[in-house]
Design an enzyme around this catalytic site. Structure first.
Site, mmCIF file in Angstrom:
data_model
loop_
_atom_site.group_PDB
_atom_site.id
_atom_site.type_symbol
_atom_site.label_atom_id
_atom_site.label_comp_id
_atom_site.label_asym_id
_atom_site.label_seq_id
_atom_site.Cartn_x
_atom_site.Cartn_y
_atom_site.Cartn_z
ATOM 1 N N LYS A 180 48.634 144.404 50.811
ATOM 2 C CA LYS A 180 49.088 145.462 51.716
ATOM 3 C C LYS A 180 49.238 144.898 53.132
ATOM 4 O O LYS A 180 48.513 143.999 53.529
ATOM 5 C CB LYS A 180 48.075 146.622 51.739
ATOM 6 C CG LYS A 180 47.946 147.333 50.408
ATOM 7 C CD LYS A 180 46.987 148.504 50.496
ATOM 8 C CE LYS A 180 46.861 149.219 49.161
ATOM 9 N NZ LYS A 180 45.931 150.357 49.235
ATOM 10 N N HIS A 184 41.780 161.197 51.502
ATOM 11 C CA HIS A 184 40.555 160.398 51.631
ATOM 12 C C HIS A 184 39.399 161.281 52.104
ATOM 13 O O HIS A 184 38.274 161.193 51.590
ATOM 14 C CB HIS A 184 40.729 159.271 52.658
ATOM 15 C CG HIS A 184 41.674 158.201 52.264
ATOM 16 N ND1 HIS A 184 42.667 157.738 53.095
ATOM 17 C CD2 HIS A 184 41.778 157.466 51.127
ATOM 18 C CE1 HIS A 184 43.331 156.776 52.502
ATOM 19 N NE2 HIS A 184 42.818 156.598 51.291
ATOM 20 N N ARG A 187 44.826 160.582 42.050
ATOM 21 C CA ARG A 187 45.889 161.512 42.415
ATOM 22 C C ARG A 187 46.757 161.852 41.219
ATOM 23 O O ARG A 187 47.207 162.963 41.080
ATOM 24 C CB ARG A 187 46.775 160.897 43.508
ATOM 25 C CG ARG A 187 46.085 160.705 44.826
ATOM 26 C CD ARG A 187 46.978 159.969 45.773
ATOM 27 N NE ARG A 187 47.269 158.654 45.223
ATOM 28 C CZ ARG A 187 47.476 157.565 45.927
ATOM 29 N NH1 ARG A 187 47.465 157.620 47.227
ATOM 30 N NH2 ARG A 187 47.725 156.414 45.354
ATOM 31 N N SER A 220 48.466 156.582 51.799
ATOM 32 C CA SER A 220 48.567 155.938 53.112
ATOM 33 C C SER A 220 49.889 155.209 53.284
ATOM 34 O O SER A 220 50.519 155.274 54.342
ATOM 35 C CB SER A 220 47.409 154.954 53.311
ATOM 36 O OG SER A 220 46.189 155.633 53.393
#
Length: 167
Positions: A42, A18, A92, A130
C-alpha cells in the site's frame, strides 16, 4: 487474567468502519491494542507516526481500555509481545472473508494460542475502505460520509498538498 485483543491495520486513514470495529472489539476484551502497521503493498497517505496520532485522537472518547501502538513485524509476533489472546478483524464482504480466512489459518499455524475473531462491519459501513476514501478525496469527491470531520479535514489537507490528479 487480562483478556487482551489486538486490532491490526494500516488505518490510512481511519474510517468510520474502523471506529465501529474498535468500539465493538473493545467490549470483548479487557484491553484492545490497536496496532498501526505499514503494508509494503500500500502507498500510505500519512506516516506511521501521523496515523498513530490520528487514531489516538479518534479513539480517545470511546469506552474501554484502548491503546494505540505501532508495529513492524509478523502479526502473531506482535500479538505475542502484547500478551494478546485474540486478534480482532473486521469483515465487510465475502471477498474480505476469503482473505481473512486464509490469514487466520496461517496465523493459527504460527501460534495456536491466539484466536482470530471476526466482526461484521455495520451494514451502513460495509462499503467503506481506506483505499477508496483516499481515491475519492484525490478526485475531489466528498468523503464526509466515511470518516469523522477531523479525519476528513486531514485527508483533504493532504490531498491539497500532494495535488489532485487531473487538475
Amino acid at each position: 487474567m487480562n483478556r487482551i485483543g489486538v486490532y491490526p491495520g494500516t488505518f490510512d486513514p481511519i474510517t468510520l468502519g474502523h471506529m465501529d470495529i474498535i468500539r465493538r472489539g473493545a467490549k470483548l476484551v479487557d484491553q484492545l491494542v490497536v496496532g498501526v502497521t505499514t503494508n509494503p503493498s500500500k502507498s500510505p497517505m500519512f506516516t506511521v507516526e501521523e496515523r498513530v496520532a490520528i487514531v489516538e485522537r479518534e479513539v480517545a472518547g470511546l469506552a474501554g481500555d484502548i491503546r494505540v501502538v505501532t508495529f513492524d513485524s509478523l502479526l502473531m509476533d506482535f500479538a505475542e509481545r502484547e500478551g494478546a489472546t485474540m486478534i480482532v478483524r473486521g469483515l465487510r464482504a465475502v471477498a474480505d472473508f476469503e482473505y481473512e480466512y486464509q490469514m487466520a489459518g496461517m496465523n493459527q499455524q504460527l501460534n495456536s494460542r491466539i484466536e482470530t475473531v471476526f466482526l461484521m462491519a455495520d451494514v451502513g459501513l460495509q462499503p467503506i475502505a481506506s483505499k477508496l476514501v483516499k481515491e475519492i478525496a484525490i478526485y475531489g469527491g466528498e468523503i464526509g460520509k466515511f470518516v469523522t470531520p477531523a479525519v476528513r479535514g486531514e485527508v483533504m489537507a493532504r490531498v491539497d498538498v500532494i495535488g489532485r490528479r487531473g487538475s
